[in-house]
Structures are given as structure tokens and as C-alpha cells.
Design a protein around this motif. Structure first.
Motif, mmCIF file in Angstrom:
data_model
loop_
_atom_site.group_PDB
_atom_site.id
_atom_site.type_symbol
_atom_site.label_atom_id
_atom_site.label_comp_id
_atom_site.label_asym_id
_atom_site.label_seq_id
_atom_site.Cartn_x
_atom_site.Cartn_y
_atom_site.Cartn_z
ATOM 1 N N UNK A 183 46.237 60.730 30.390
ATOM 2 C CA UNK A 183 45.722 59.780 31.363
ATOM 3 C C UNK A 183 46.409 59.984 32.726
ATOM 4 N N UNK A 184 45.587 59.947 33.763
ATOM 5 C CA UNK A 184 46.102 60.116 35.122
ATOM 6 C C UNK A 184 46.576 58.796 35.703
ATOM 7 N N UNK A 185 46.139 57.705 35.077
ATOM 8 C CA UNK A 185 46.592 56.393 35.523
ATOM 9 C C UNK A 185 46.289 55.344 34.469
ATOM 10 N N UNK A 186 47.243 54.461 34.232
ATOM 11 C CA UNK A 186 47.023 53.355 33.299
ATOM 12 C C UNK A 186 47.646 52.101 33.915
ATOM 13 N N UNK A 187 46.806 51.079 34.093
ATOM 14 C CA UNK A 187 47.224 49.858 34.759
ATOM 15 C C UNK A 187 47.178 48.706 33.752
ATOM 16 N N UNK A 188 48.264 47.977 33.653
ATOM 17 C CA UNK A 188 48.340 46.861 32.714
ATOM 18 C C UNK A 188 48.717 45.584 33.468
ATOM 19 N N UNK A 189 48.044 44.506 33.131
ATOM 20 C CA UNK A 189 48.319 43.200 33.731
ATOM 21 C C UNK A 189 48.441 42.185 32.598
ATOM 22 N N UNK A 190 49.507 41.412 32.632
ATOM 23 C CA UNK A 190 49.741 40.475 31.541
ATOM 24 C C UNK A 190 50.464 39.235 32.058
ATOM 25 N N UNK A 191 50.342 38.173 31.307
ATOM 26 C CA UNK A 191 51.065 36.941 31.593
ATOM 27 C C UNK A 191 51.153 36.133 30.319
ATOM 28 N N UNK A 192 52.247 35.431 30.129
ATOM 29 C CA UNK A 192 52.388 34.670 28.893
ATOM 30 C C UNK A 192 53.690 33.901 28.856
ATOM 31 N N UNK A 193 54.170 33.702 27.664
ATOM 32 C CA UNK A 193 55.351 32.862 27.446
ATOM 33 C C UNK A 193 56.448 33.677 26.769
ATOM 34 N N UNK A 194 57.698 33.358 27.087
ATOM 35 C CA UNK A 194 58.832 34.025 26.475
ATOM 36 C C UNK A 194 59.887 33.022 26.048
ATOM 37 N N UNK A 210 51.811 37.492 25.131
ATOM 38 C CA UNK A 210 50.740 36.981 25.971
ATOM 39 C C UNK A 210 49.555 37.924 25.998
ATOM 40 N N UNK A 211 48.430 37.477 26.522
ATOM 41 C CA UNK A 211 47.254 38.342 26.666
ATOM 42 C C UNK A 211 47.474 39.355 27.784
ATOM 43 N N UNK A 212 46.696 40.411 27.777
ATOM 44 C CA UNK A 212 46.826 41.454 28.795
ATOM 45 C C UNK A 212 45.463 42.089 29.056
ATOM 46 N N UNK A 213 45.392 42.785 30.164
ATOM 47 C CA UNK A 213 44.183 43.526 30.524
ATOM 48 C C UNK A 213 44.629 44.911 30.960
ATOM 49 N N UNK A 214 44.019 45.954 30.406
ATOM 50 C CA UNK A 214 44.480 47.310 30.683
ATOM 51 C C UNK A 214 43.319 48.215 31.073
ATOM 52 N N UNK A 215 43.544 48.971 32.141
ATOM 53 C CA UNK A 215 42.564 49.944 32.635
ATOM 54 C C UNK A 215 43.190 51.332 32.508
ATOM 55 N N UNK A 216 42.474 52.255 31.873
ATOM 56 C CA UNK A 216 42.971 53.612 31.678
ATOM 57 C C UNK A 216 42.025 54.599 32.335
ATOM 58 N N UNK A 217 42.587 55.476 33.180
ATOM 59 C CA UNK A 217 41.829 56.553 33.811
ATOM 60 C C UNK A 217 42.244 57.868 33.163
ATOM 61 N N UNK A 218 41.291 58.579 32.554
ATOM 62 C CA UNK A 218 41.588 59.771 31.768
ATOM 63 C C UNK A 218 41.598 61.026 32.640
ATOM 64 N N UNK A 219 42.432 61.984 32.252
ATOM 65 C CA UNK A 219 42.523 63.252 32.960
ATOM 66 C C UNK A 219 41.191 63.994 32.876
ATOM 67 N N UNK A 220 40.539 63.908 31.726
ATOM 68 C CA UNK A 220 39.276 64.611 31.523
ATOM 69 C C UNK A 220 38.109 63.954 32.257
ATOM 70 N N UNK A 221 38.341 62.796 32.860
ATOM 71 C CA UNK A 221 37.294 62.084 33.572
ATOM 72 C C UNK A 221 36.926 60.792 32.876
ATOM 73 N N UNK A 222 36.445 59.850 33.646
ATOM 74 C CA UNK A 222 36.048 58.569 33.080
ATOM 75 C C UNK A 222 37.215 57.610 32.974
#
Length: 317
Positions: A183-194, A210-222
Motif C-alpha cells: 500500500x502506498x498510503x493507509x489512513x486511519x481515524x479513530x476515537x473512543x474510550x481508554x 473504539x470504532x475506526x475508519x480506514x482508507x487504503x491506497x494500493x500500490x497496484x492501483x485502486x
């Protein structure tokens, strides 16, 4: 009436007599106690007073009174210092009150690449009244004969706010790049309790979820975006004054928007780092660490598990 007044005066003199005798600490002992008090060193003062009490048992009551006054003075100074620190934090600008450490060393990697190279990282912390801000950055890089054989970068920002002495809320924004993992880029966003499970001077253990949202950009495209869940564990144990064992774990389990994606396209990633820190001086530390990075569903052509052994030198500031 005069007889009654005289009796009262005699009684008063008798009451004062023991105090006067008690105050008669020998000069050399008193000088030793005064010298210890002037240093302000709590351990030294307690040692001197304890010795004075043992060698002058008749003066134990006054020595105890001196100790009590010393402890009161310490408490007053500590409270004043705490109030001054609180005021300093409240009035600090956004670029003030930051501390952290820089790390530089070498690594040995296995998995999607097998090589040795250089590693560098920086971590910054800013502690407020209820808020804590953490910024972490790391780079592992190697190039052989004009060909890059490892290139991994990560950057994260995590603010925490205390709800109580042990409960806290966290936020997390994280960026990762590792072309050899696919992957050329992977972005993670999360928030919760500790929660701070153990909070001792020599042992600390906390966990967050906590819940999270993740976006992955692949080297091969997409690219793909998925809902995720995050679990984190942070463990630090001061084995001795100069030796510390650390354990940091972050697991992110992704799921799609339907049952099919859970079965066919789910991806659980695990980042586990075990470290042993050996303190050289107040600002310099040697660190030996072993990291395992696992993806249950890696991109085509990549393997699921990478390991990384690091030997680094850490400078605290």
C-alpha cells in the motif's frame, strides 16, 4: 484569691519546665540538624533527625516537632509549586510545554523484505491540565546499489482528555506508507474510550477501544475504505532505575458494510512492539525492540507478517 493565683502560677511553671528541658538539645546536634534543614533534602533531613533521636532520646519530643514542621513546610512548598505549574500550563502557548525524544539506529527486517538498514523516529508530548497530545513519526529506509529495498513511514497524532483519574477519551489520526506491504498510503481515524488499569510509579498499563475508519491506497492501483474497530494496549514496567520493559499493541479489525464483505474482504492488522530500554544518562537511552506487523488479508504479492528488530539510541528533551 491570692493563694489561688499563686497556685496557678506554680502550676504554669511546672507545665513549662519539661518544655524548657526538652528544648535543651546539645549544640553540636542542633547544628547538625540546622545544616540538614538548610539543604532542603528530605532524605537527608529524615536521616539526621532519626540519628539525633536515637542518640538523644530525652529530646525526642522536640526532634519530632522539628520533623513535623519540616513536613508542613514541604507540603506548603509542594502545593505552591503545583499551583504555579497549573498556572504556567493554562497560560502556555500552543508551541510551549512540548517534550519528547528522538531515536536513531539500525534495523533487521524479515517478511516482505529481508535486509538491514537505518531507522529514525521522533515522539512529542504535550501535557495540559486535562489534555495530553501525542505526535509520533517513524521512518525505516534502505537502498542497495541504487535500488530501494525497504521504505516504511508512519505518522500519527493522538489527543487524550481525562474524564477521571483513570478514565480517558482518545482520538487518533494515523498515516502509514509501506510499498513492500502493498500500500502506498493507509489512513486511519479513530476515537473512543481508554482506561488506566494500573498506574504506579514503576508500572503502568492502559487499554483503549473504539470504532475506526480506514482508507487504503494500493500500490497496484485502486483504494478501499472500511469501517473498523481499534484496540490498543500500552504497558511500561520499570524493572530497575535504569531498565524499562515496554509493550505497545494496536490491533485494527476491518469490516465491510455487509456480511459478504466481512467474510470475503475483512482485514485484521496487528502491530505489536516489545522493547527494552537501558538508561545511560538522564537524557540518553539505548533501546532494543522487536516489532511484528500482521495483515490477515494482504494485497496480492505480499506476505501477511513482517518482523522488525531495532537497536537504537534515544535522546530525550
Amino acid at each position: 484569691m491570692q493563694i489561688r493565683t499563686a497556685l496557678a502560677a506554680v502550676a504554669a511553671l511546672l507545665a513549662i519546665a519539661p518544655t524548657a528541658a526538652m528544648a535543651d538539645i546539645p549544640g553540636p546536634v542542633r547544628a547538625m540538624i540546622d545544616a540538614a534543614l538548610e539543604t532542603g533534602d528530605e532524605a537527608k533531613v529524615r536521616t539526621v533527625l532519626d540519628l539525633a533521636r536515637q542518640t538523644n532520646p530525652d529530646d525526642a519530643q522536640e526532634i519530632d516537632a522539628i520533623l513535623e514542621q519540616f513536613e508542613t513546610d514541604l507540603a506548603v512548598k509542594a502545593e505552591a509549586a503545583a499551583e504555579a505549574r497549573q498556572l504556567e500550563i493554562k497560560n502556555a502557548g500552543i508551541f510551549e510545554n512540548w517534550g519528547g525524544k528522538g531515536e536513531l539506529g539500525a534495523f533487521r527486517a524479515t517478511g516482505n523484505s529481508s535486509n538491514t538498514g537505518a531507522t529514525a523516529s521522533i515522539s512529542l508530548n504535550r501535557e495540559g491540565i486535562n489534555w495530553t497530545h501525542k505526535i509520533r513519526g517513524r521512518a525505516d529506509y534502505q537502498r542497495n546499489n541504487g535500488v530501494t529495498s525497504r521504505e516504511q513511514y508512519s505518522l500519527s497524532y493522538e489527543p487524550n482528555i481525562s474524564v477521571s483519574d483513570r478514565l480517558f477519551l482518545y482520538g487518533l489520526a494515523q498515516y502509514e506508507r509501506d510499498r513492500f506491504q502493498g500500500f502506498s498510503g493507509r489512513y486511519s481515524f479513530s476515537g473512543g474510550v481508554g482506561y488506566q488499569i494500573v498506574d504506579r510509579p514503576d508500572l503502568k498499563l492502559s487499554a483503549k477501544i473504539g470504532p475506526a475508519y480506514r482508507i487504503t491506497e494500493f500500490v497496484a492501483g485502486g483504494s478501499e475504505a472500511r469501517i473498523a474497530g481499534l484496540l490498543g494496549v500500552d504497558f511500561d514496567w520499570d524493572i530497575t532505575d535504569r531498565l524499562t520493559l515496554t509493550q505497545d499493541t494496536n490491533a485494527v479489525a476491518e469490516t465491510g458494510g455487509s456480511a459478504t464483505l466481512i467474510v470475503d474482504a475483512n482485514n485484521t492488522s496487528l502491530n505489536l512492539v516489545t522493547g527494552l530500554n537501558a538508561k545511560i544518562s538522564d537524557s540518553l537511552t539505548t533501546r532494543f525492540s522487536y516489532a511484528v506487523e500482521y495483515d490477515s488479508n494482504p494485497p496480492d504479492g505480499a506476505v501477511g507478517t513482517d518482523t522488525l528488530s531495532r537497536v537504537t539510541l534515544i535522546y530525550g528533551f
